[in-house]
Structure formats: structure tokens, C-alpha cells
Design a protein around this motif. Structure first.
Motif, PDB file in Angstrom:
ATOM      1  N   HIS A  46       3.156  -2.587 -20.305  1.00 49.45           N
ATOM      2  CA  HIS A  46       3.969  -3.592 -20.987  1.00 49.45           C
ATOM      3  C   HIS A  46       3.751  -4.979 -20.380  1.00 49.45           C
ATOM      4  CE1 HIS A  46       6.053  -0.496 -23.318  1.00 49.45           C
ATOM      5  NE2 HIS A  46       5.999   0.219 -22.211  1.00 49.45           N
ATOM      6  N   PHE A  47       3.504  -5.035 -19.076  1.00 46.73           N
ATOM      7  CA  PHE A  47       3.152  -6.311 -18.456  1.00 46.73           C
ATOM      8  C   PHE A  47       1.845  -6.834 -19.043  1.00 46.73           C
ATOM      9  CE2 PHE A  47       0.587  -8.641 -15.392  1.00 46.73           C
ATOM     10  CZ  PHE A  47       1.446  -9.651 -15.010  1.00 46.73           C
ATOM     11  N   PHE A  48       0.843  -5.966 -19.150  1.00 49.69           N
ATOM     12  CA  PHE A  48      -0.449  -6.385 -19.672  1.00 49.69           C
ATOM     13  C   PHE A  48      -0.341  -6.761 -21.145  1.00 49.69           C
ATOM     14  CE2 PHE A  48      -4.844  -5.312 -21.208  1.00 49.69           C
ATOM     15  CZ  PHE A  48      -5.468  -6.383 -20.575  1.00 49.69           C
ATOM     16  N   LEU A  49       0.455  -6.023 -21.905  1.00 41.98           N
ATOM     17  CA  LEU A  49       0.671  -6.352 -23.317  1.00 41.98           C
ATOM     18  C   LEU A  49       1.248  -7.760 -23.447  1.00 41.98           C
ATOM     19  CD1 LEU A  49       0.696  -5.356 -26.294  1.00 41.98           C
ATOM     20  CD2 LEU A  49       3.035  -4.552 -25.874  1.00 41.98           C
ATOM     21  N   TYR A  50       2.201  -8.084 -22.598  1.00 43.08           N
ATOM     22  CA  TYR A  50       2.783  -9.439 -22.600  1.00 43.08           C
ATOM     23  C   TYR A  50       1.693 -10.483 -22.385  1.00 43.08           C
ATOM     24  CZ  TYR A  50       5.436 -13.493 -20.893  1.00 43.08           C
ATOM     25  OH  TYR A  50       5.942 -14.759 -20.702  1.00 43.08           O
ATOM     26  N   CYS A  51       0.822 -10.251 -21.433  1.00 40.36           N
ATOM     27  CA  CYS A  51      -0.233 -11.218 -21.122  1.00 40.36           C
ATOM     28  C   CYS A  51      -1.243 -11.317 -22.257  1.00 40.36           C
ATOM     29  CB  CYS A  51      -0.934 -10.829 -19.825  1.00 40.36           C
ATOM     30  SG  CYS A  51       0.122 -10.937 -18.363  1.00 40.36           S
ATOM     31  N   VAL A  52      -1.596 -10.188 -22.846  1.00 42.08           N
ATOM     32  CA  VAL A  52      -2.563 -10.189 -23.951  1.00 42.08           C
ATOM     33  C   VAL A  52      -2.013 -10.962 -25.147  1.00 42.08           C
ATOM     34  CG1 VAL A  52      -3.693  -8.739 -25.682  1.00 42.08           C
ATOM     35  CG2 VAL A  52      -3.742  -8.069 -23.280  1.00 42.08           C
ATOM     36  N   LEU A  53      -0.804 -10.659 -25.543  1.00 43.17           N
ATOM     37  CA  LEU A  53      -0.244 -11.302 -26.731  1.00 43.17           C
ATOM     38  C   LEU A  53       0.006 -12.790 -26.514  1.00 43.17           C
ATOM     39  CD1 LEU A  53       2.220  -8.586 -28.088  1.00 43.17           C
ATOM     40  CD2 LEU A  53      -0.122  -9.068 -28.779  1.00 43.17           C
ATOM     41  N   SER A  54       0.433 -13.168 -25.318  1.00 44.42           N
ATOM     42  CA  SER A  54       0.648 -14.594 -25.075  1.00 44.42           C
ATOM     43  C   SER A  54      -0.665 -15.349 -24.908  1.00 44.42           C
ATOM     44  CB  SER A  54       1.565 -14.809 -23.863  1.00 44.42           C
ATOM     45  OG  SER A  54       1.050 -14.188 -22.705  1.00 44.42           O
ATOM     46  N   ALA A  55      -1.744 -14.635 -24.577  1.00 43.87           N
ATOM     47  CA  ALA A  55      -3.063 -15.267 -24.513  1.00 43.87           C
ATOM     48  C   ALA A  55      -3.630 -15.482 -25.909  1.00 43.87           C
ATOM     49  CB  ALA A  55      -4.023 -14.424 -23.671  1.00 43.87           C
ATOM     50  N   ILE A  56      -3.425 -14.516 -26.802  1.00 45.70           N
ATOM     51  CA  ILE A  56      -3.964 -14.613 -28.153  1.00 45.70           C
ATOM     52  C   ILE A  56      -3.505 -15.884 -28.851  1.00 45.70           C
ATOM     53  CG2 ILE A  56      -3.851 -13.603 -30.476  1.00 45.70           C
ATOM     54  CD1 ILE A  56      -3.804 -10.865 -29.171  1.00 45.70           C
ATOM     55  N   GLU A  57      -2.234 -16.211 -28.701  1.00 52.39           N
ATOM     56  CA  GLU A  57      -1.696 -17.339 -29.453  1.00 52.39           C
ATOM     57  C   GLU A  57      -2.200 -18.687 -28.956  1.00 52.39           C
ATOM     58  OE1 GLU A  57       2.521 -17.005 -29.237  1.00 52.39           O
ATOM     59  OE2 GLU A  57       2.582 -17.041 -27.052  1.00 52.39           O
ATOM     60  N   THR A  58      -2.962 -18.712 -27.870  1.00 52.45           N
ATOM     61  CA  THR A  58      -3.543 -19.968 -27.386  1.00 52.45           C
ATOM     62  C   THR A  58      -4.888 -20.263 -28.043  1.00 52.45           C
ATOM     63  OG1 THR A  58      -4.752 -18.976 -25.511  1.00 52.45           O
ATOM     64  CG2 THR A  58      -2.444 -19.583 -25.139  1.00 52.45           C
ATOM     65  N   ILE A  59      -5.397 -19.327 -28.844  1.00 53.47           N
ATOM     66  CA  ILE A  59      -6.709 -19.498 -29.470  1.00 53.47           C
ATOM     67  C   ILE A  59      -6.525 -19.466 -30.980  1.00 53.47           C
ATOM     68  CG2 ILE A  59      -9.052 -18.586 -29.676  1.00 53.47           C
ATOM     69  CD1 ILE A  59      -8.618 -17.286 -26.911  1.00 53.47           C
ATOM     70  N   ASP A  60      -6.695 -20.614 -31.625  1.00 53.35           N
ATOM     71  CA  ASP A  60      -6.448 -20.740 -33.055  1.00 53.35           C
ATOM     72  C   ASP A  60      -7.136 -19.665 -33.878  1.00 53.35           C
ATOM     73  OD1 ASP A  60      -4.732 -22.863 -33.101  1.00 53.35           O
ATOM     74  OD2 ASP A  60      -6.121 -24.273 -34.043  1.00 53.35           O
ATOM     75  N   ASN A  61      -8.364 -19.336 -33.535  1.00 52.64           N
ATOM     76  CA  ASN A  61      -9.164 -18.433 -34.368  1.00 52.64           C
ATOM     77  C   ASN A  61      -8.505 -17.072 -34.574  1.00 52.64           C
ATOM     78  OD1 ASN A  61     -10.899 -20.374 -32.729  1.00 52.64           O
ATOM     79  ND2 ASN A  61     -12.252 -19.831 -34.439  1.00 52.64           N
ATOM     80  N   PHE A  62      -7.679 -16.644 -33.621  1.00 50.58           N
ATOM     81  CA  PHE A  62      -6.998 -15.358 -33.746  1.00 50.58           C
ATOM     82  C   PHE A  62      -5.660 -15.477 -34.490  1.00 50.58           C
ATOM     83  CE2 PHE A  62      -9.924 -14.573 -30.266  1.00 50.58           C
ATOM     84  CZ  PHE A  62     -10.422 -13.324 -30.598  1.00 50.58           C
ATOM     85  N   MET A  63      -5.319 -16.696 -34.902  1.00 51.54           N
ATOM     86  CA  MET A  63      -4.060 -16.914 -35.603  1.00 51.54           C
ATOM     87  C   MET A  63      -4.254 -17.154 -37.094  1.00 51.54           C
ATOM     88  SD  MET A  63      -1.924 -16.650 -33.067  1.00 51.54           S
ATOM     89  CE  MET A  63      -0.349 -17.401 -33.523  1.00 51.54           C
ATOM     90  N   TYR A  64      -5.502 -17.171 -37.565  1.00 55.72           N
ATOM     91  CA  TYR A  64      -5.757 -17.370 -38.982  1.00 55.72           C
ATOM     92  C   TYR A  64      -5.591 -16.061 -39.755  1.00 55.72           C
ATOM     93  CZ  TYR A  64      -7.975 -21.736 -37.426  1.00 55.72           C
ATOM     94  OH  TYR A  64      -8.224 -22.956 -36.850  1.00 55.72           O
ATOM     95  N   ARG A  65      -5.059 -16.167 -40.958  1.00 55.14           N
ATOM     96  CA  ARG A  65      -4.886 -15.026 -41.832  1.00 55.14           C
ATOM     97  C   ARG A  65      -5.208 -15.452 -43.274  1.00 55.14           C
ATOM     98  NH1 ARG A  65      -4.395 -13.647 -37.332  1.00 55.14           N
ATOM     99  NH2 ARG A  65      -2.837 -12.304 -36.374  1.00 55.14           N
TER     100      ARG A  65
END
Length: 217
Positions: A46-65
Motif C-alpha cells: 500500500h505504501f508503494f501503491l501510494y507512491c506509484v499513483l502519486s507519481a503517475i499524476e505528475t506526467i501528463d501523458n498518463f492522464m489523457y483519456r
């Protein structure tokens, strides 16, 4: 969306493909957070999940849908991941994320327990609108083996716009760093191999940042 307009021509090319997905598997190196978690009695997943998800939102390309045939940028996403229930079958955990580490972990743990306890398949997104479904990042963890690669099931490749991340068994303790097999599947109209590299860097940086911040508390 200004950043997206700089690659719209790439998107226009890949959206014509029957399968526009790119799949990349790598060995991810991050600071070993297991001693940190053990001292604070935090579950490492769960600690790593927190870090992964909060890292994703710093990169625009992973936020496009893609919604109603238009490209959008989501502002936030649902916390979710797969579990194995008491019948040894797949189930889905889902929760509302929190920017606070301890609250995030508490919500994530509760969601995991609920999904593990359910014999019925839950949190399939059937209760969400098409727009709400876009607020997803699919997460799978397979801690039993050293995963080499994965291809996720896709209902329709052409319409698949939600990134899928997976990781496998953590390496044995060997100093300040740890490694794990990590896989990213995403729409190539949005994500290139370079952006997967940026995500790997962001995850490692986020792990270090969170540990440093909580070491002072």
C-alpha cells in the motif's frame, strides 16, 4: 491540454491502428522502502501503491483519456487494484484516494479487505458513467514470481485508453536499493517509451521523497 496539442498528430496516427497499445516491461529500481515500512508498521504494497499513483499524476501523458471521441485530461483518478479472494479468484478493490499517506493506506487496506472477503465480483465499474470510468488507472500486483511480461485483457483495443500497470516479486534485501519487475500498458497515441522511463524515474523519486518527509516526523 496544450501539451497534448504538441503530439496530436502522433495520436491521430496511432488511433487508426486496430491495436494502438504499447506494452513495456522493465526492471524498476527504487529505494528499499521495506525497512521504512517495517519501522512504521506500514504495509509495503500500500505504501508503494501510494507512491506509484502519486507519481503517475505528475506526467501528463498518463492522464489523457478518450471520451465521446475527444481527448480529455483527467484531474484525478480512482484508487484501485486487484486482489485474490477467499475462493482464490480475482476481485477488484476500489477507494477514494487521499494525498495523506496514512489516510491513503487506511482506505486502501479497507478496500482490499472488502474485495478479499467478497465471493461476488465487485467494483467492476458497472456503477460508473462512461466519463467516470475514464478516471481509472488499472493496477495489478503479482508478488509470487519474477514477472517477465504481461498482456492485459482488452475489450476493444482501439478504444483502450486507460493505462494498466503491473508489478511482480520484490528483490531480496541487498542494500539501499531494491528492484521489482514492472510493466506498463498504455495508448501509444499518448505514451511513448520515453514517458515510461519518466514514470520509472518519478516513482523512484516519489519513494525517496515520501520516506524523507516522514523521517522528519
Amino acid at each position: 491540454m496544450k501539451n497534448f496539442e504538441l503530439r496530436r498528430d502522433r495520436y491521430d496516427v496511432f488511433r487508426q491502428f486496430a491495436n494502438p497499445l504499447v506494452n513495456i516491461s522493465l526492471t524498476l529500481e527504487v529505494p528499499d522502502f521495506r525497512p521504512f515500512c517495517k519501522r512504521r508498521q506500514l504495509p509495503p504494497f500500500h505504501f508503494f501503491l501510494y507512491c506509484v499513483l502519486s507519481a503517475i499524476e505528475t506526467i501528463d501523458n498518463f492522464m489523457y483519456r478518450i471520451h465521446e471521441n475527444e481527448v480529455i485530461r483527467i484531474d484525478d483518478f480512482i484508487g484501485s487494484y486487484t486482489v485474490i479472494n477467499g475462493d482464490s479468484n480475482l476481485n477488484f478493490a476500489r477507494f477514494t484516494r487521499s494525498p495523506d499517506l496514512l489516510e491513503f493506506i487506511a482506505r486502501s487496506v479497507r478496500a482490499g479487505r472488502e474485495a478479499t472477503a467478497s465471493r461476488a465480483l465487485i467494483n467492476t465499474s458497472a456503477d460508473l458513467t462512461p466519463r467516470q470510468i475514464r478516471d481509472n488507472v488499472f493496477i495489478t500486483c503479482m508478488p509470487w514470481f519474477d514477472m517477465r511480461a504481461i498482456e492485459h485483457p482488452v475489450f476493444c483495443h482501439r478504444d483502450s485508453d486507460i493505462p494498466s500497470l503491473a508489478w511482480g516479486k520484490f528483490s531480496a534485501p541487498a542494500g539501499e536499493k531494491m528492484t521489482l519487475p514492472f510493466s506498463v500498458q498504455a495508448h501509444h497515441g499518448f505514451v511513448d517509451g520515453f514517458h515510461v522511463h519518466l514514470l520509472a524515474q518519478a516513482i523512484a523519486g516519489r519513494v525517496a521523497e515520501v520516506m524523507a518527509a516522514h523521517a522528519r516526523t
